[in-house]
Design an enzyme around this catalytic site. Sequence first.
Site, PDB file in Angstrom:
ATOM      1  CG  HIS A 290      -1.850   1.136   1.374  1.00  0.00           C
ATOM      2  ND1 HIS A 290      -1.792   1.917   2.733  1.00  0.00           N
ATOM      3  CD2 HIS A 290      -2.694   1.608   0.801  1.00  0.00           C
ATOM      4  CE1 HIS A 290      -2.846   2.806   2.362  1.00  0.00           C
ATOM      5  NE2 HIS A 290      -3.292   2.673   1.229  1.00  0.00           N
TER       6      HIS A 290
ATOM      7  CG  HIS B 127      -3.962   9.197  -0.309  1.00  0.00           C
ATOM      8  ND1 HIS B 127      -4.606  10.082   0.657  1.00  0.00           N
ATOM      9  CD2 HIS B 127      -4.622   8.082  -0.365  1.00  0.00           C
ATOM     10  CE1 HIS B 127      -5.459   9.315   0.976  1.00  0.00           C
ATOM     11  NE2 HIS B 127      -5.487   8.180   0.697  1.00  0.00           N
TER      12      HIS B 127
END
Length: 487
Positions: free
Chosen positions: A255, A297
């Site tokens: 991740h 992100h």
Amino acid sequence: MARESLRFALPQRLPERPLCIAHRGASSYAPDNTLQAFRFAAELGADYWEVDVRLTRDAQPVASHGAEVDEHLGSGVIATLDWAQLQQAAPELPSLDAVIDLAEQLGQGLYIELKDAGSGAVVLERLLARGFAQAVLGSFKASEIRALAEQQCPYPLSILVPVGADPFVAVADSGADIMHLCWENASDHPQTLVTDDLLQRARQAGLAVVLWHEERRSVLQAIMALPVLGICTNSPEMMNPLTPVQALGIQIVCHRGANYFAPENTLAAARLVLEQGADYLELDVRESADGELVVMHDATVDRTTNGSGRVDELTLAQLSELDAGAWFSPRYRGERVPTLAQMIALCQFYNKQMYIEIKAADPARVIALVEAMGFQQQCFFWSGDARLQAEVRAVSDTARIKSTAADYSDMALLQAHLNPEIAEFELYNYARQLADCTALGITPMLKYFGEDPAMFDTILALRPALLNIDRSDLLLARYRQGKLASS
């Protein structure tokens, strides 16, 4: 062995693989010889830390390679400062006692290089006073090692041998138990210098062999196959890949890259997990103001760069000027915001795959880039935006899509919606829906971003086909602890 009086002896047999000796800690990822570098080394699978030791004016042993304090930690010439003064000048420079404390806490050995004349006696006294057993003392200075050997030092002694020096002469001059060959700069293929004849002569003389610090994958793989005691490396994860966990049938999805060790969604974070051997790199994609696909992100650059503003209001040129690493650590100052194309190229270099989360980008543009780079079979897609998720399927009948199981009441509805290849589960609903998922030919992916050791035990028992995880290093460590406990 060269001295029969060793109380803290070398192993009678070579380990299954050479010991991983983290060179000045995990110095690829943190300032060398710092507690952070040593902690990272343990978390990335090191067995020993190579620690450079110098003496302050009042004979306090401290961890530093150079005679002067590293510029990232402070300033000053160590030998001209008392320990109290050095603490003020460079508060992050650790004492040997602090390193020993951390090594005891994390179960690590210390491979100590004695940099200053007379440091051997001081370090020996400190180790014995602390009752620390798992240590090796070494130096380029034969006289320093000879003095310790003559004192019947109970720790194994290592002589560091530069390029061009005869290692057997160096051993004879020093009385060492270990010949440490510092030959990384000898050639592009220094492993060829570690000949069968050299290793046989060392074995016949009762000597252990330790090799230089190495980060070139092809060279490291070659020397890991040699019958040597240990290998130094700045990147311990290269000697401790995820292979044992993958042998259980688990493919690892990391991740935002190695976001614990390096700034998330950067090339640095990606390289680390790819070097560790992760199967998939997960990342987040947005569009710049001029329609370029970048990896970020958040909707703004404020949290993870030195800039401010929305990603979609900044051009690629403006984004490329931002520092995407200094917020995380001075070590990563100058790290840039990567493009999706750069990340794909990196995965292709390592022959690895990718999980693309589309945060705010045109799916048609994302898929077009993936196809242009010949990467369509090596990646899958997801978006938390239902509209973008549906557009992925509308753009491509063959795109590999991940759907989230919690968004559907059953697996049949999940399959009917977008015909995904992968379904992601949290731990709470994994076992309950697994049978239905696999019956429909959908690959289950378990998601866990925590750090609870008990959860890692559960995951290892479940053996999911895909595992989306933040801390692959903790999973691997838990697996190894379990293997040791059962052996």
